[in-house]
Design an enzyme around this catalytic site. Structure first.
Site, PDB file in Angstrom:
ATOM      1  N   CYS A  74       0.862  -1.244  -0.122  1.00  0.00           N
ATOM      2  CA  CYS A  74       0.047   0.160   0.193  1.00  0.00           C
ATOM      3  C   CYS A  74       0.764   1.258   0.216  1.00  0.00           C
ATOM      4  O   CYS A  74       1.562   1.546   1.246  1.00  0.00           O
ATOM      5  CB  CYS A  74      -0.860   0.066   1.306  1.00  0.00           C
ATOM      6  SG  CYS A  74      -2.079   1.543   1.182  1.00  0.00           S
ATOM      7  N   HIS A 151      -2.557  -5.243 -10.413  1.00  0.00           N
ATOM      8  CA  HIS A 151      -3.433  -4.003 -10.863  1.00  0.00           C
ATOM      9  C   HIS A 151      -3.603  -4.386 -12.315  1.00  0.00           C
ATOM     10  O   HIS A 151      -2.910  -4.825 -13.111  1.00  0.00           O
ATOM     11  CB  HIS A 151      -2.728  -2.778 -10.948  1.00  0.00           C
ATOM     12  CG  HIS A 151      -2.374  -2.358  -9.605  1.00  0.00           C
ATOM     13  ND1 HIS A 151      -3.246  -1.288  -9.066  1.00  0.00           N
ATOM     14  CD2 HIS A 151      -1.561  -2.473  -8.574  1.00  0.00           C
ATOM     15  CE1 HIS A 151      -3.129  -1.302  -7.761  1.00  0.00           C
ATOM     16  NE2 HIS A 151      -1.869  -2.024  -7.483  1.00  0.00           N
ATOM     17  N   GLU A 199     -10.363  -0.488  -5.498  1.00  0.00           N
ATOM     18  CA  GLU A 199      -9.312  -1.089  -4.901  1.00  0.00           C
ATOM     19  C   GLU A 199      -9.684  -2.614  -4.246  1.00  0.00           C
ATOM     20  O   GLU A 199     -10.997  -2.594  -3.511  1.00  0.00           O
ATOM     21  CB  GLU A 199      -8.737  -0.292  -3.568  1.00  0.00           C
ATOM     22  CG  GLU A 199      -7.375  -0.769  -3.103  1.00  0.00           C
ATOM     23  CD  GLU A 199      -6.903   0.462  -2.162  1.00  0.00           C
ATOM     24  OE1 GLU A 199      -5.899   0.048  -1.243  1.00  0.00           O
ATOM     25  OE2 GLU A 199      -7.379   1.220  -1.984  1.00  0.00           O
ATOM     26  N   CYS A 208      -5.291   5.752  -4.334  1.00  0.00           N
ATOM     27  CA  CYS A 208      -4.598   4.513  -4.187  1.00  0.00           C
ATOM     28  C   CYS A 208      -3.069   4.605  -4.763  1.00  0.00           C
ATOM     29  O   CYS A 208      -2.762   4.917  -5.870  1.00  0.00           O
ATOM     30  CB  CYS A 208      -5.366   3.315  -5.024  1.00  0.00           C
ATOM     31  SG  CYS A 208      -4.500   1.815  -5.016  1.00  0.00           S
ATOM     32  N   GLY A 211      -2.000   1.976  -7.066  1.00  0.00           N
ATOM     33  CA  GLY A 211      -2.636   2.112  -8.176  1.00  0.00           C
ATOM     34  C   GLY A 211      -2.013   3.378  -9.111  1.00  0.00           C
ATOM     35  O   GLY A 211      -2.132   3.231 -10.514  1.00  0.00           O
TER      36      GLY A 211
END
Length: 268
Positions: A74, A151, A199, A208, A211
């Site tokens: 994260c 992703h 997410e 994110c 992301g």
């Protein structure tokens, strides 16, 4: 550990309950994570961040989504941990060791290498990760990137027009992605990217970090933008720099909200 301190922080609105358990280890189970993250009956957050001791880095970071699932990386949380501890850090995550540095009022994090092999995403079977031969209504042929977590990146004319609240969970749970997937829908304007993210395990989020990294890497790799690139999300903007063969570098804010005390036994 029954009673303990927690810190509420956010990175561009992506909010966290951070528990420093280095000196007093605590157990984090999926039911406990869901109870803590509940915005009506718990503390409320997108993710719970559990800090522990590490043998390979300055600190270990475990990340639990609001649905109780544990994930590998994260970016927004990484910046918050550096800001919380107020020092440059090597951080051990399930996705690998990353490094973070204080940079004035912002934090810069080296997120490690972007991975593109279908096995590394992972995908259910061999596919061209640069343009997956898959479509979900108007969202077609995403690029797959692993930034410590998986992703799928879609480039469209207008990211805001994408119905991610409906299509996001369908794509996240598609059988093509055995570990589920984060869904990124982006539009490019000049050398800037506008991004919406569904997410994995958390749903629609204001921002994110991984992301933004995956989307910037995809856009750079496809020649849509040049490094560094600014990625705008609902919660704010991040600057992402990447050159092939080099780690992905993310710079952005990390905001402290408050400190609290909780009896963790109340959360299961």
């Amino acid at each position: 550990m029954a009673k303990g301190e927690f810190h509420k922080m956010h990175g561009l609105g992506n909010d966290f309950v951070i528990i420093d358990a280095r000196d007093c280890p605590m157990e984090m189970s999926p039911p406990r994570a869901r109870a803590i993250a509940d915005r009506k009956f718990g503390i409320g957050c997108d993710q719970i961040i559990l800090l522990g001791k590490s043998k390979v880095a300055d600190v270990a970071m475990r990340i639990f989504n609001a649905d109780g699932s544990e994930v590998e990386a994260c970016g927004n949380a990484s910046r918050c941990v550096v800001a919380l501890l107020q020092q440059d850090l090597q951080i051990e995550t399930k996705g690998g060791v990353i490094s973070g540095q204080l940079s004035g009022n912002a934090v810069t994090v080296s997120m490690g290498d972007a991975k593109f092999d279908w096995q590394d995403i992972p995908l259910a079977f061999a596919m061209d990760s640069g343009s997956l031969p898959l479509a979900w209504e108007e969202l077609e042929n995403p690029m797959a990137v692993n930034m410590g977590n998986p992703h799928a990146v879609f480039f469209v004319d207008d990211a805001d027009a994408a119905d991610l609240a409906r299509l996001g969970p369908i794509i996240e749970h598609d059988a093509a992605f055995p570990e589920r997937v984060n869904v990124n829908v982006a539009s490019v304007q000049g050398n800037e990217i506008h991004l919406k993210v569904w997410e994995r395990g958390a749903g629609l989020t204001g921002a994110c970090g991984t992301g933004a990294c995956a989307t910037a890497v995809a856009a750079i790799k496809q020649g849509k933008v040049q490094s560094p690139v600014i990625v705008h999300q609902k919660g704010g903007s991040l600057t992402i720099a990447w050159e092939p063969g080099q780690p992905v570098i993310m710079t952005g804010s990390a905001t402290y909200v408050f400190t609290g005390q909780a009896d963790w036994d109340d959360f299961g």
